[in-house]
Design a protein around this motif. Structure first.
Motif, PDB file in Angstrom:
ATOM      1  N   LEU A  82      72.624 -61.218  -0.810  1.00 40.12           N
ATOM      2  CA  LEU A  82      73.199 -62.030  -1.884  1.00 40.12           C
ATOM      3  C   LEU A  82      72.439 -61.840  -3.193  1.00 40.12           C
ATOM      4  O   LEU A  82      73.026 -61.890  -4.276  1.00 40.12           O
ATOM      5  N   LYS A 118      73.921 -59.120  -5.493  1.00 38.09           N
ATOM      6  CA  LYS A 118      75.088 -59.490  -6.292  1.00 38.09           C
ATOM      7  C   LYS A 118      74.706 -60.397  -7.461  1.00 38.09           C
ATOM      8  O   LYS A 118      75.294 -60.291  -8.542  1.00 38.09           O
ATOM      9  N   SER A 124      76.683 -67.680  -5.735  1.00 33.26           N
ATOM     10  CA  SER A 124      76.753 -66.358  -5.116  1.00 33.26           C
ATOM     11  C   SER A 124      78.181 -65.947  -4.815  1.00 33.26           C
ATOM     12  O   SER A 124      78.538 -64.765  -4.939  1.00 33.26           O
ATOM     13  N   ALA A 125      79.047 -66.892  -4.445  1.00 31.38           N
ATOM     14  CA  ALA A 125      80.455 -66.550  -4.215  1.00 31.38           C
ATOM     15  C   ALA A 125      81.159 -66.228  -5.530  1.00 31.38           C
ATOM     16  O   ALA A 125      82.071 -65.399  -5.572  1.00 31.38           O
ATOM     17  N   LEU A 149      80.150 -62.671  -6.062  1.00 33.08           N
ATOM     18  CA  LEU A 149      80.324 -61.765  -4.925  1.00 33.08           C
ATOM     19  C   LEU A 149      81.262 -60.595  -5.200  1.00 33.08           C
ATOM     20  O   LEU A 149      80.975 -59.449  -4.834  1.00 33.08           O
ATOM     21  N   GLU A 156      80.752 -65.916   2.942  1.00 33.72           N
ATOM     22  CA  GLU A 156      81.355 -66.208   1.647  1.00 33.72           C
ATOM     23  C   GLU A 156      82.724 -65.551   1.511  1.00 33.72           C
ATOM     24  O   GLU A 156      83.645 -66.139   0.938  1.00 33.72           O
ATOM     25  N   ASN A 157      82.869 -64.337   2.039  1.00 33.27           N
ATOM     26  CA  ASN A 157      84.186 -63.701   2.026  1.00 33.27           C
ATOM     27  C   ASN A 157      85.196 -64.504   2.833  1.00 33.27           C
ATOM     28  O   ASN A 157      86.349 -64.679   2.420  1.00 33.27           O
ATOM     29  N   ARG A 202      77.145 -62.677   2.903  1.00 36.65           N
ATOM     30  CA  ARG A 202      78.363 -62.122   2.322  1.00 36.65           C
ATOM     31  C   ARG A 202      79.571 -62.351   3.221  1.00 36.65           C
ATOM     32  O   ARG A 202      80.657 -62.699   2.746  1.00 36.65           O
TER      33      ARG A 202
END
Length: 305
Positions: free
Chosen positions: A199, A202, A145-146, A149, A116-117, A113
């Protein structure tokens, strides 16, 4: 050290997604003897500004039919994590010679996470600006996943922003997945991913939010994004078939655009007896539909002038 410029030409034989009128339509504007080409636009930590996504947003006029008639092929833009080595291959062989693929890479090395953030906040804005300069008719946000997210509303806003800057259609990976699952009419879905639990949570939330029952989700625990590309199709087949058998799912979704899942689809379907959707197969379904629509609009515009 700056990365090398890589040009890749060539394509595998593909089965056209178009039939009847649509096939004839495309044949009138897309030469069939052309070879798809990746023309990467390389971005990375050294050039990515730390600013909000909207800070440098500039609206670009929508792509026109006249422009497509001049360029002959649909331009597809791909926004993809820098460590992804699978998605470009899958898109090229799935669309064939009616389109060219142009890639902008967003720096990301970990499948977490936090990583990806950082990709969304620090590296995505420059990648959008880069891909917009190639004037794509269609742009893919190529990270499942992004996409999931920050939830559905963020994903919709992001796609709207990308379309504003590119002037074309934008395809979200997670939205394409949900559309493909909805079209299958499946109600009990099992999910296989290369990710760790943070992940997976989400991904489960995004699929379940559509009303589908997620009866099982299993991850491989991979946290280095490059390593998501390592498991062979045979391993994915074995784990996918076992998951379906244990869960009694009526559909298997295999998440991640950097996963060799597309090459495992046929064998899992034979073994498990249920349909299989992967991140990249869902994106290809959406892309081929968008190509069809873009080509139809171009032909209509050219014949009504």
């Amino acid at each position: 050290m700056l990365p090398s410029l890589v040009l890749f030409t060539g394509h595998a034989a593909v089965t056209s997604a178009f039939s009847g009128f649509r096939q004839e339509l495309l044949a009138t504007i897309i030469p069939r003897d052309l070879t798809p080409t990746i023309l990467p636009i390389v971005g990375g930590p050294s050039s990515a500004p730390e600013h909000s996504i909207r800070s440098d947003a500039r609206r670009r006029p929508a792509r026109t039919g006249e422009e497509l008639m001049t360029s002959h092929r649909v331009r597809i833009g791909l926004l993809v994590p820098s460590s992804n080595t699978i998605m470009e291959q899958d898109i090229i062989r799935g669309v064939g010679p009616q389109a060219t693929l142009h890639t902008a890479r967003m720096h990301m090395t970990e499948a977490t996470r936090a990583a990806e953030n950082a990709m969304l906040d620090r590296y995505l804005p420059q990648a959008i600006a880069d891909i917009a300069s190639a004037r794509p008719h269609i742009t893919i946000f190529g990270c499942t996943s992004a996409s999931a997210l920050r939830g559905e509303e963020y994903d919709k806003e992001l796609c709207s922003l990308i379309s504003e800057q590119t002037g074309g259609v934008t395809i979200s990976t997670i939205a394409a997945v949900n559309d493909a699952i909805a079209a299958s009419a499946a109600s009990r879905v099992a999910i296989l991913t290369p990710y760790g639990e943070e992940l997976n949570v989400k991904i489960r939330e995004s699929i379940a939010a559509t009303g589908v029952e997620v009866i099982a989700i299993e991850g491989m625990g991979i946290t280095e994004n490059f390593d998501c590309s390592v498991p062979a199709p045979e391993e994915i087949t074995e784990r996918g078939a076992e998951l379906v058998d244990r869960s009694s799912a009526d559909l298997l979704f295999i998440s991640c655009t950097n996963f060799q899942a597309l090459d495992a689809v046929a064998s899992i379907e034979r073994t498990a007896g249920v349909p299989v959707i992967t991140s990249n197969s869902a994106v290809l379904r959406a892309v081929n539909e968008a190509i069809n629509n873009v080509a139809a609009a171009a032909l209509h515009e050219s014949t009504t002038k």
